[in-house]
Scaffold this motif. Structure first.
Motif, PDB file in Angstrom:
ATOM      1  N   VAL A  18      -0.517  -7.131  -1.951  1.00  0.00           N
ATOM      2  CA  VAL A  18       0.161  -6.771  -0.688  1.00  0.00           C
ATOM      3  C   VAL A  18       0.978  -5.477  -0.784  1.00  0.00           C
ATOM      4  O   VAL A  18       1.446  -4.958   0.229  1.00  0.00           O
ATOM      5  N   GLY A  19       1.134  -4.976  -2.003  1.00  0.00           N
ATOM      6  CA  GLY A  19       1.874  -3.725  -2.174  1.00  0.00           C
ATOM      7  C   GLY A  19       3.183  -3.894  -2.933  1.00  0.00           C
ATOM      8  O   GLY A  19       4.092  -3.057  -2.813  1.00  0.00           O
ATOM      9  N   LYS A  20       3.283  -4.944  -3.749  1.00  0.00           N
ATOM     10  CA  LYS A  20       4.528  -5.190  -4.498  1.00  0.00           C
ATOM     11  C   LYS A  20       4.881  -4.014  -5.389  1.00  0.00           C
ATOM     12  O   LYS A  20       6.016  -3.560  -5.415  1.00  0.00           O
ATOM     13  N   THR A  21       3.876  -3.542  -6.158  1.00  0.00           N
ATOM     14  CA  THR A  21       4.161  -2.476  -7.117  1.00  0.00           C
ATOM     15  C   THR A  21       4.607  -1.205  -6.391  1.00  0.00           C
ATOM     16  O   THR A  21       5.583  -0.563  -6.791  1.00  0.00           O
ATOM     17  N   ILE A 231      10.777 -10.522  -0.602  1.00  0.00           N
ATOM     18  CA  ILE A 231       9.385 -10.938  -0.419  1.00  0.00           C
ATOM     19  C   ILE A 231       8.618  -9.819   0.285  1.00  0.00           C
ATOM     20  O   ILE A 231       9.059  -9.310   1.310  1.00  0.00           O
ATOM     21  N   VAL A 232       7.495  -9.442  -0.319  1.00  0.00           N
ATOM     22  CA  VAL A 232       6.618  -8.450   0.316  1.00  0.00           C
ATOM     23  C   VAL A 232       5.406  -9.192   0.867  1.00  0.00           C
ATOM     24  O   VAL A 232       4.839 -10.067   0.204  1.00  0.00           O
ATOM     25  N   THR A 233       5.031  -8.844   2.089  1.00  0.00           N
ATOM     26  CA  THR A 233       3.831  -9.454   2.672  1.00  0.00           C
ATOM     27  C   THR A 233       3.113  -8.410   3.525  1.00  0.00           C
ATOM     28  O   THR A 233       3.599  -7.286   3.673  1.00  0.00           O
ATOM     29  N   ILE A 234       1.948  -8.774   4.027  1.00  0.00           N
ATOM     30  CA  ILE A 234       1.241  -7.913   4.984  1.00  0.00           C
ATOM     31  C   ILE A 234       0.996  -8.755   6.239  1.00  0.00           C
ATOM     32  O   ILE A 234       1.024  -9.988   6.174  1.00  0.00           O
ATOM     33  N   PRO A 235       0.784  -8.102   7.383  1.00  0.00           N
ATOM     34  CA  PRO A 235       0.642  -8.871   8.611  1.00  0.00           C
ATOM     35  C   PRO A 235      -0.747  -9.498   8.774  1.00  0.00           C
ATOM     36  O   PRO A 235      -1.539  -9.085   9.622  1.00  0.00           O
ATOM     37  N   THR A 236      -1.041 -10.459   7.927  1.00  0.00           N
ATOM     38  CA  THR A 236      -2.237 -11.292   8.104  1.00  0.00           C
ATOM     39  C   THR A 236      -1.770 -12.747   8.027  1.00  0.00           C
ATOM     40  O   THR A 236      -0.735 -13.037   7.396  1.00  0.00           O
ATOM     41  N   LEU A 261       9.676  -7.857   3.534  1.00  0.00           N
ATOM     42  CA  LEU A 261       9.084  -6.540   3.782  1.00  0.00           C
ATOM     43  C   LEU A 261       7.652  -6.719   4.287  1.00  0.00           C
ATOM     44  O   LEU A 261       6.806  -7.280   3.592  1.00  0.00           O
ATOM     45  N   LEU A 262       7.442  -6.302   5.516  1.00  0.00           N
ATOM     46  CA  LEU A 262       6.115  -6.406   6.129  1.00  0.00           C
ATOM     47  C   LEU A 262       5.415  -5.071   5.911  1.00  0.00           C
ATOM     48  O   LEU A 262       5.735  -4.073   6.562  1.00  0.00           O
ATOM     49  N   ASN A 263       4.483  -5.072   4.977  1.00  0.00           N
ATOM     50  CA  ASN A 263       3.857  -3.809   4.546  1.00  0.00           C
ATOM     51  C   ASN A 263       2.537  -3.581   5.266  1.00  0.00           C
ATOM     52  O   ASN A 263       1.885  -4.514   5.721  1.00  0.00           O
ATOM     53  N   GLN A 264       2.167  -2.328   5.338  1.00  0.00           N
ATOM     54  CA  GLN A 264       0.869  -1.916   5.900  1.00  0.00           C
ATOM     55  C   GLN A 264       0.744  -2.254   7.380  1.00  0.00           C
ATOM     56  O   GLN A 264      -0.320  -2.676   7.847  1.00  0.00           O
ATOM     57  N   SER A 300      15.909 -10.731   7.156  1.00  0.00           N
ATOM     58  CA  SER A 300      15.842  -9.476   7.911  1.00  0.00           C
ATOM     59  C   SER A 300      14.530  -8.773   7.569  1.00  0.00           C
ATOM     60  O   SER A 300      14.120  -8.696   6.406  1.00  0.00           O
ATOM     61  N   LEU A 301      13.879  -8.319   8.625  1.00  0.00           N
ATOM     62  CA  LEU A 301      12.519  -7.803   8.513  1.00  0.00           C
ATOM     63  C   LEU A 301      12.539  -6.290   8.293  1.00  0.00           C
ATOM     64  O   LEU A 301      13.187  -5.557   9.034  1.00  0.00           O
ATOM     65  N   ILE A 302      11.828  -5.863   7.250  1.00  0.00           N
ATOM     66  CA  ILE A 302      11.680  -4.420   7.007  1.00  0.00           C
ATOM     67  C   ILE A 302      10.219  -4.075   7.280  1.00  0.00           C
ATOM     68  O   ILE A 302       9.317  -4.673   6.694  1.00  0.00           O
ATOM     69  N   ASP A 303       9.999  -3.129   8.161  1.00  0.00           N
ATOM     70  CA  ASP A 303       8.628  -2.692   8.472  1.00  0.00           C
ATOM     71  C   ASP A 303       8.236  -1.540   7.564  1.00  0.00           C
ATOM     72  O   ASP A 303       8.997  -0.598   7.394  1.00  0.00           O
ATOM     73  N   ALA A 304       7.073  -1.622   6.987  1.00  0.00           N
ATOM     74  CA  ALA A 304       6.549  -0.483   6.220  1.00  0.00           C
ATOM     75  C   ALA A 304       5.185  -0.139   6.791  1.00  0.00           C
ATOM     76  O   ALA A 304       4.299  -0.990   6.846  1.00  0.00           O
ATOM     77  N   THR A 305       5.053   1.081   7.220  1.00  0.00           N
ATOM     78  CA  THR A 305       3.832   1.489   7.894  1.00  0.00           C
ATOM     79  C   THR A 305       2.650   1.600   6.925  1.00  0.00           C
ATOM     80  O   THR A 305       2.845   1.763   5.721  1.00  0.00           O
ATOM     81  N   LEU A 306       1.459   1.469   7.472  1.00  0.00           N
ATOM     82  CA  LEU A 306       0.251   1.710   6.671  1.00  0.00           C
ATOM     83  C   LEU A 306       0.047   3.223   6.612  1.00  0.00           C
ATOM     84  O   LEU A 306      -0.162   3.878   7.645  1.00  0.00           O
TER      85      LEU A 306
END
Ligand SMILES: Nc1ncnc2c1ncn2[C@@H]1O[C@H](COP(=O)(O)OP(=O)(O)OP(=O)(O)O)[C@@H](O)[C@H]1O
Length: 326
Positions: A18-21, A231-236, A261-264, A300-306
């Motif tokens: 999901v982009g942890k590294t 926690i890092v995740t992606i929106p799936t 952290l909602l990544n991508q 608290s939600l952190i958005d990280a763009t793709l």
């Protein structure tokens, strides 16, 4: 997150891929550029920190990373060597480094070594984290005020969380055995713990010390002033569901967890193609899952763009860090 000079540990965890590294490396770069001497450590058996920094970080020692304002080191902890020989070598090394090698030999007589030959899942991570904590207490590494862990994928992390309790109860039982050693039930008690013949523990104080060492890791995981699990995740749907399970386990274990952290996440666009429109809809569904989950919605939600390019090397990590970690 960069406020204050007291040492803080950040554990970045989540489902594989999901982009942890990337998130851990970009956070470390951000800390270093905010004035914090920082070290980022991978305890994932399949390291990708070297790929993320575009620099060889293998070898098991902290390696300096160039191109940031304050000292930044990266370390790929060699879990293989931590558990070589089925686990006892790693424990022996760890105890040696803590000045407890002689006790290991005595415990070895008690078949403690056998217990360690079949370590419970997650033992290697505990050894890795304990080793790093020991290393960071030495004068040459006392400068670090931010420590970022790129943890193993979720399954390992969950098992890691229950491990200190296992150690606590095993060693706790051994200490009780010590108390009972002069009673007629000693042999039975020892057999029930070790499955082997009675041998008397003559180093009770050292045993207490070992118990203290295992508690150290658990104490860190329970200290909201010193540690945070992000926690890092992606929106799936699959990733969010797994994150919800991780979040529940973290809460159950009282591990400080405040951010998701909602990544991508797809960047905004006024002219989506059919594929992107479908993807965006899917991402919105996953986001609704986050909003409706009783545990995840409290974070608290952190958005990280793709991003449109792979994030590799310090300049790219700096760019990512500035866009995510405000
Ligand atoms: N926000 C993003 N935009 C574009 N690419 C990204 C983003 N986040 C991560 N990536 C890319 O996704 C891939 C996987 O990322 P990364 O290695 O950080 O994930 P991971 O969760 O650590 O994986 P693993 O569980 O295998 O260790 C990499 O190619 C990385 O560059």
């Amino acid at each position: 997150m960069a406020l204050g000079n007291k040492r803080k540990y950040y554990m970045i965890g989540g489902k594989g891929g999901v982009g942890k590294t990337s998130c851990a490396a970009s956070l470390a770069v951000k800390f270093a550029n905010s004035g914090h001497p920082t070290i980022v450590i991978s305890t994932d058996p399949a390291h990708s920190l070297s790929d993320s920094f575009s620099q060889d970080l293998s070898g098991g020692d902290p390696v300096p990373v160039e191109g940031v304002d304050s000292p930044l080191y990266a370390l790929e902890e060699d879990l293989q060597s931590s558990t070589q020989g089925g686990g006892s070598a790693g424990i022996k090394d760890l105890m040696d480094s803590m000045g407890l090698g002689a006790m290991f030999d005595q415990l070895g007589d008690l078949k403690f070594e056998e217990l360690m030959d079949n370590p419970p899942p997650g033992m290697d991570e505990i050894v890795a984290i304990s080793k790093v904590m020991g290393l960071l207490e030495s004068p040459s590494y006392s400068m670090f005020s931010r420590i970022v862990f790129d943890t193993a994928p979720t399954g390992h992390t969950l098992r890691l969380l229950s491990l200190p309790d296992f150690m606590d109860s095993s060693l706790g039982k051994m200490m009780k055995v010590r108390l009972y050693k002069h009673t007629s039930s000693a042999s039975a008690a020892i057999k029930s713990v070790l499955g082997k013949q009675e041998k008397q523990l003559d180093t009770p104080d050292q045993l207490e010390l070992l118990w203290g060492c295992t508690r150290k890791v658990r104490d860190l995981f329970h200290d909201p002033d010193a540690m945070e699990f992000i926690i890092v995740t992606i929106p799936t749907v699959m990733a969010v569901s797994e994150s919800a399970r991780l979040c529940r386990s973290l809460r159950k274990e009282n591990v400080p967890t405040r951010r998701l952290l909602l990544n991508q996440v797809l960047p905004p666009s006024s002219s989506d193609c059919k594929f992107c429109a479908m993807k965006r809809k899917e991402q919105m569904n996953a986001l609704n899952l986050v909003r409706n989950d009783p545990e995840l919605s409290r974070l608290s939600l952190i958005d990280a763009t793709l991003f449109d390019a792979e994030i590799r090397g310090v300049p790219a990590l700096n760019f990512m860090g500035n866009s995510i970690w405000k």
